[in-house]
Structures are given as C-alpha cells and as structure tokens.
Design a protein around this motif. Structure first.
Motif, PDB file in Angstrom:
ATOM      1  N   THR A  66       6.793  -3.366  -8.010  1.00  0.00           N
ATOM      2  CA  THR A  66       6.722  -2.176  -7.155  1.00  0.00           C
ATOM      3  C   THR A  66       7.203  -0.957  -7.935  1.00  0.00           C
ATOM      4  O   THR A  66       6.589   0.115  -7.883  1.00  0.00           O
ATOM      5  CB  THR A  66       7.591  -2.387  -5.892  1.00  0.00           C
ATOM      6  OG1 THR A  66       7.110  -3.537  -5.206  1.00  0.00           O
ATOM      7  CG2 THR A  66       7.523  -1.179  -4.965  1.00  0.00           C
ATOM      8  N   LYS A  94       0.861  -1.194   0.000  1.00  0.00           N
ATOM      9  CA  LYS A  94       0.000   0.000   0.000  1.00  0.00           C
ATOM     10  C   LYS A  94       0.893   1.238   0.000  1.00  0.00           C
ATOM     11  O   LYS A  94       2.017   1.221   0.533  1.00  0.00           O
ATOM     12  CB  LYS A  94      -0.870   0.039   1.270  1.00  0.00           C
ATOM     13  CG  LYS A  94      -1.610  -1.250   1.565  1.00  0.00           C
ATOM     14  CD  LYS A  94      -2.915  -1.360   0.775  1.00  0.00           C
ATOM     15  CE  LYS A  94      -3.656  -2.652   1.054  1.00  0.00           C
ATOM     16  NZ  LYS A  94      -3.488  -3.699   0.085  1.00  0.00           N
ATOM     17  N   SER A  95       0.350   2.329  -0.546  1.00  0.00           N
ATOM     18  CA  SER A  95       1.084   3.599  -0.547  1.00  0.00           C
ATOM     19  C   SER A  95       1.469   3.974   0.880  1.00  0.00           C
ATOM     20  O   SER A  95       0.729   3.692   1.834  1.00  0.00           O
ATOM     21  CB  SER A  95       0.213   4.713  -1.138  1.00  0.00           C
ATOM     22  OG  SER A  95       0.031   4.497  -2.508  1.00  0.00           O
ATOM     23  N   ILE A 104       6.614   5.180  -1.252  1.00  0.00           N
ATOM     24  CA  ILE A 104       7.201   3.915  -0.776  1.00  0.00           C
ATOM     25  C   ILE A 104       8.639   4.206  -0.369  1.00  0.00           C
ATOM     26  O   ILE A 104       9.409   4.791  -1.132  1.00  0.00           O
ATOM     27  CB  ILE A 104       7.177   2.837  -1.887  1.00  0.00           C
ATOM     28  CG1 ILE A 104       5.740   2.442  -2.231  1.00  0.00           C
ATOM     29  CG2 ILE A 104       8.018   1.613  -1.489  1.00  0.00           C
ATOM     30  CD1 ILE A 104       4.995   1.700  -1.147  1.00  0.00           C
ATOM     31  N   LEU A 134       1.146   3.484  -6.827  1.00  0.00           N
ATOM     32  CA  LEU A 134       1.720   3.534  -5.472  1.00  0.00           C
ATOM     33  C   LEU A 134       2.448   4.857  -5.290  1.00  0.00           C
ATOM     34  O   LEU A 134       3.071   5.360  -6.231  1.00  0.00           O
ATOM     35  CB  LEU A 134       2.717   2.388  -5.268  1.00  0.00           C
ATOM     36  CG  LEU A 134       2.177   0.987  -5.049  1.00  0.00           C
ATOM     37  CD1 LEU A 134       3.338  -0.014  -4.986  1.00  0.00           C
ATOM     38  CD2 LEU A 134       1.337   0.898  -3.773  1.00  0.00           C
TER      39      LEU A 134
END
Ligand code: 5RP
Length: 233
Positions: free
Chosen positions: A40, A20-21, A52, A49
C-alpha cells in the motif's frame, strides 16, 4: 517459493485486487499483513493509489505506516467516522467456513474492533494456516485484564480447555498487549463451535476479547508453496 516470499506475494495480491483510491482502510498486524501495508505504501508513493486513510491495528503497523508515509487515523477520527471500507489482516488459523483464529501477535483486540467496523474484510495467509477445526493445534488467544488472570483461567478450564499465560521474549514475565492487558493461550481438546464460543468467552468477567473471528466472513487469500494464490470467498 520460500516462506517469506509467499507471505509477500499474498500480501501484495490482496492489495492489488481489493484496495482502491479513496478507501478508508484497516491495516493488519504480523509478518504477512506487513507486506500488504508495505505494498500500500509503495502504491501510494508512486501515485497508483491516492487518498488512502489508514487505521492501523497495532504499534507494529503504526510504526510501519509512519515509516512509509501512509496517512494514519483512529477509528474515532472525523475523517474515518467509525467505519472502514476494507481491512486486510493476517490470521493464525482459517477453517473451511473462513472463520479465523487471530492474536498470535497479541494484537487481537484492535484487530477485531477494526475488522468488525469494516464493510469488507480480507485475510492473507499461507497454506499452513488452513485447518479443519480451529483452536486444536494453534491455541486461541484471549486478552484479559491483569487482575482477572486466575478467575478467567479457571472459567476457561471449566470449558474443557488447557490455558497458558503467554510469556514475553526478551522481557521477564508475561506479554503485555498494546492496551496493557495479558494474553491467555487456550487450547481445546476437541472440536468446538467457534461462533458460539466467541460470544460465550466474552461473557466471562475480565475477558476483554478473544481471537475467534466469526461475525464477519473474510475473503481469504491463501498462498501455496508452488507460488499460486487461491482466493476463497
Ligand atoms: C496478530 C495476528 C496476526 O495477524 C497473526 O498472528 C498472523 O501473523 P503472521 O502473518 O505473522 O503469521 O493476529 O495479532
């Protein structure tokens, strides 16, 4: 599906389900985990996203993050503060309790530090990695400081194991880990208790870390040849 395709499918799946962000994310090493890293990177690049902060488990993963523009930190960075939300990594063997053997890529030391600093841990494997008993077919990697090679070999043989110093490919001599140590590959002749051996092996002077992962139980994503992905929690 062929071997590469199922590795890619399972790496992507774990990211889709778990990442998740805003997460502080440990990123694993090897030919399966690299697909989680790449996915990712894709989701960050297309804006799915955001924010991260990644901690890579090896030079291999660091280089891949750099290529993909994934922001990387160390566990000690102020932005990370020694704790991660999630780590996704591969494994060499997984047993029915979701205990693992890792270190086939000689990255077990950072992999374990990072997994054990994570609130949750996920492992991505293909079905060939699932076993009833660990370290009978695939040997347990044990990272040792070079000066302790022979005493540690003797101590492991006294535990009933066969011990081989891992040799490098396209370099003369042994594998040197990302942290400058050697790897002993340790095969047991009968079923062992991975949780107690994980502790016991680390009491041998000169052992830096071993490849049993039993203190955090991962969610395991298993890719099958028919294209299905099983989640085992
Ligand atoms: C590296 C590891 C890897 O995660 C493990 O060897 C699995 O790699 P692959 O997905 O290439 O089979 O522990 O130290």
């Amino acid at each position: 599906m062929n071997g590469q395709n199922i590795k890619e499918a399972v790496g992507r799946k774990a990211v889709e389900v778990l990442v998740k962000s805003g997460m502080k994310l440990g990123l694993g090493t090897g030919s399966t985990a690299i697909h989680a890293v790449r996915h990712t990177g894709i989701l960050l690049a297309n804006g799915t996203l955001k924010d991260i902060r990644a901690v890579p488990t090896s030079f291999q993963t660091t280089i891949e993050c750099e290529k993909l523009g994934i922001p990387i930190y160390s566990l000690n960075s102020r932005e990370i503060g020694g704790k991660l939300d999630l780590t996704i990594d591969g494994a060499d063997e997984v047993d029915p309790q979701n205990y693992c053997v890792k270190g086939g890529g000689a990255a077990l030391l950072l992999e374990k530090i990072i997994a054990y600093a994570s609130a949750s841990f996920a492992v991505v494997v293909d079905e060939s990695k699932t076993v009833q008993n660990l370290a009978l077919a695939f040997p347990l990697p044990v990272e040792v400081i070079p000066e302790a090679r022979l005493p540690v070999t003797g101590a492991l043989e006294n535990l009933g194991a066969e011990v081989i110093l891992r040799e490098a490919v396209r370099k003369a001599g042994p594998v040197i880990t990302d942290k400058g140590n050697l790897i002993l590959d340790v095969r047991f002749r009968r079923a062992v208790d991975p949780a107690s051996l994980e502790r016991e092996i680390n009491t041998i002077p000169g052992v830096v870390e071993n490849g049993f992962f039993t203190r955090i139980r991962p969610a395991v994503f298993i890719a099958h040849r028919d294209g299905t992905i099983e989640e085992r929690r």
